[in-house]
Design a protein around this motif. Structure first.
Motif, PDB file in Angstrom:
ATOM      1  N   SER A   1       1.393  -1.646   0.076  1.00  0.00           N
ATOM      2  CA  SER A   1       0.209  -0.200  -0.168  1.00  0.00           C
ATOM      3  C   SER A   1       1.059   1.180   0.016  1.00  0.00           C
ATOM      4  O   SER A   1       1.221   1.574   0.888  1.00  0.00           O
ATOM      5  CB  SER A   1      -0.547  -0.013   0.737  1.00  0.00           C
ATOM      6  OG  SER A   1      -1.485   0.606   1.268  1.00  0.00           O
TER       7      SER A   1
ATOM      8  N   ASN B   1      -0.100   4.464   0.412  1.00  0.00           N
ATOM      9  CA  ASN B   1      -0.110   4.849   1.850  1.00  0.00           C
ATOM     10  C   ASN B   1       0.376   4.668   2.730  1.00  0.00           C
ATOM     11  O   ASN B   1       1.383   5.793   3.885  1.00  0.00           O
ATOM     12  CB  ASN B   1      -1.637   5.364   2.566  1.00  0.00           C
ATOM     13  CG  ASN B   1      -2.694   5.110   0.841  1.00  0.00           C
ATOM     14  OD1 ASN B   1      -1.950   6.341   0.204  1.00  0.00           O
ATOM     15  ND2 ASN B   1      -4.000   5.171   1.408  1.00  0.00           N
TER      16      ASN B   1
ATOM     17  N   GLU C   1       3.999   5.561   2.595  1.00  0.00           N
ATOM     18  CA  GLU C   1       4.328   7.037   2.746  1.00  0.00           C
ATOM     19  C   GLU C   1       4.357   7.335   4.361  1.00  0.00           C
ATOM     20  O   GLU C   1       5.724   7.689   4.837  1.00  0.00           O
ATOM     21  CB  GLU C   1       3.241   8.001   2.434  1.00  0.00           C
ATOM     22  CG  GLU C   1       3.514   8.834   1.839  1.00  0.00           C
ATOM     23  CD  GLU C   1       5.202   8.701   1.037  1.00  0.00           C
ATOM     24  OE1 GLU C   1       5.313   9.521   1.253  1.00  0.00           O
ATOM     25  OE2 GLU C   1       5.501   8.108  -0.015  1.00  0.00           O
TER      26      GLU C   1
ATOM     27  N   ALA D   1      -2.342   6.035   8.065  1.00  0.00           N
ATOM     28  CA  ALA D   1      -2.891   5.760   6.623  1.00  0.00           C
ATOM     29  C   ALA D   1      -4.074   4.524   6.873  1.00  0.00           C
ATOM     30  O   ALA D   1      -3.764   3.602   8.079  1.00  0.00           O
ATOM     31  CB  ALA D   1      -1.476   4.821   6.486  1.00  0.00           C
TER      32      ALA D   1
ATOM     33  N   ASP E   1      -4.001   0.375  -1.038  1.00  0.00           N
ATOM     34  CA  ASP E   1      -4.617   1.173  -1.123  1.00  0.00           C
ATOM     35  C   ASP E   1      -5.796   0.919  -0.723  1.00  0.00           C
ATOM     36  O   ASP E   1      -6.506   1.810   0.073  1.00  0.00           O
ATOM     37  CB  ASP E   1      -3.994   2.203  -1.788  1.00  0.00           C
ATOM     38  CG  ASP E   1      -2.681   2.485  -1.970  1.00  0.00           C
ATOM     39  OD1 ASP E   1      -2.154   2.314  -0.171  1.00  0.00           O
ATOM     40  OD2 ASP E   1      -2.090   2.907  -2.583  1.00  0.00           O
TER      41      ASP E   1
END
Length: 303
Positions: A71, A73, A76, A290, A301
């Motif tokens: 993912s 997100n 990140e 997230a 995601d």
């Protein structure tokens, strides 16, 4: 002789020797203190232990690699690329929050080529509660268009039956890396604390449990650093009645686990079947959240 004794104690390399105390080495190898001290000093000399300047430290960090969570997100949240090597990443949360699913996803993703967020290597899965599911791995592999037999072959699974067994398995990993030169890039322990928790149940045994857990985590950290591995561990939560406000769940193992892990992630269920990952503490990243989903293909995601 001595080398065999050291190996049976799980010491295979200079680092293992360099960090020992002379009395421990003397006992282990059946040599005098003076001989032990000389051996340790020699190992330290060869290792150039001690301080290194910031630039040297930076260079050593250059060989760090990452394994994608699947993912964007989530990646990140962890600084952009996923879980990093030479570190322990701990995920804790209630049952069904996605800890095992993340572990299984990582075991598959570790095998991806580097340009696809993988580490082009094998995974070791230490299973303490019967959570490893070959059929789930097959499902994820097929969703990636990979050969599911091959993907399963690249995951070395061991079922740990108690905390002693769990501790011994770390030495086994070192042996695998050393002897068979297995390209192991990821170690998953699901769950880190279950056995420790069950075996040291009474209040009076808490200090004992923490000490053993602490020693285990230090060994794990050493393994991660020496062999440049990504280490992912899961942890259960218990209700903490002292927390009147906020989320009443705390990770088992207390501060000891918190200080050894480089990244701690709290997982919980979110809206409409999603999951939420919250970064609890890390050396250099902001505490953020997230959103991700657990799909047939693993962590993603979108649903």
């Amino acid at each position: 002789g001595i080398a065999t004794k050291l190996e049976s104690a799980g010491i295979y390399d200079l680092m293992g020797l360099a960090v020992m105390s002379p009395s421990d080495l003397a006992d282990l190898a059946g040599v005098g203190q003076a001989v032990a001290r000389k051996a340790i000093q020699a190992a330290r000399g060869m290792m150039e232990l001690g301080f290194s300047d910031g630039a040297e430290f930076d260079r050593k960090r250059k060989d760090i690699h990452y394994i994608t969570t699947g993912s964007e997100n989530f990646n990140e949240l962890l600084g952009g690329k996923g879980l990093e090597s030479k570190a322990i990443t701990e995920a804790y949360g209630a049952f069904g929050s996605g800890k095992t699913q993340l572990g299984l996803t990582l075991a598959v993703n570790a095998q991806l080529p580097k340009d696809q967020g993988g580490a082009n290597g094998k995974a070791v899965y230490i299973d303490t509660e019967g959570t490893f599911r070959p059929d789930r791995i097959r499902q994820m592999a097929e969703a990636l268009g990979a050969n599911s037999d091959k993907v399963l072959k690249n995951i070395l699974v061991a079922r740990a039956f108690n905390s002693d067994h769990q501790i011994l398995l770390l030495d086994k990993i070192t042996e695998l890396i050393k002897e068979q030169e297995e390209p192991i890039k990821l170690v998953i322990i699901d769950s880190l604390t279950a056995h420790f928790r069950a075996e040291f149940a009474g209040r009076g045994q808490l200090a004992d449990r923490q000490q053993r857990l602490n020693r285990y985590l230090h060994q794990l950290m050493k393994l991660a650093e020496q062999h440049n591995l990504v280490v992912f561990v899961t942890n259960q939560v218990m209700s903490n009645p002292a927390m009147m406000f906020g989320d009443p769940t705390t990770a088992i193992g207390g501060n000891i686990v918190g200080h050894a892990s480089t990244f701690r992630i709290y997982l919980r269920r979110g809206k409409a079947g999603s999951r939420v990952a919250k970064l609890i503490d890390s050396p250099n990243l902001p505490d953020n959240e997230a959103q991700f989903y657990v799909t047939e293909a693993g962590v993603r995601d979108d649903a």
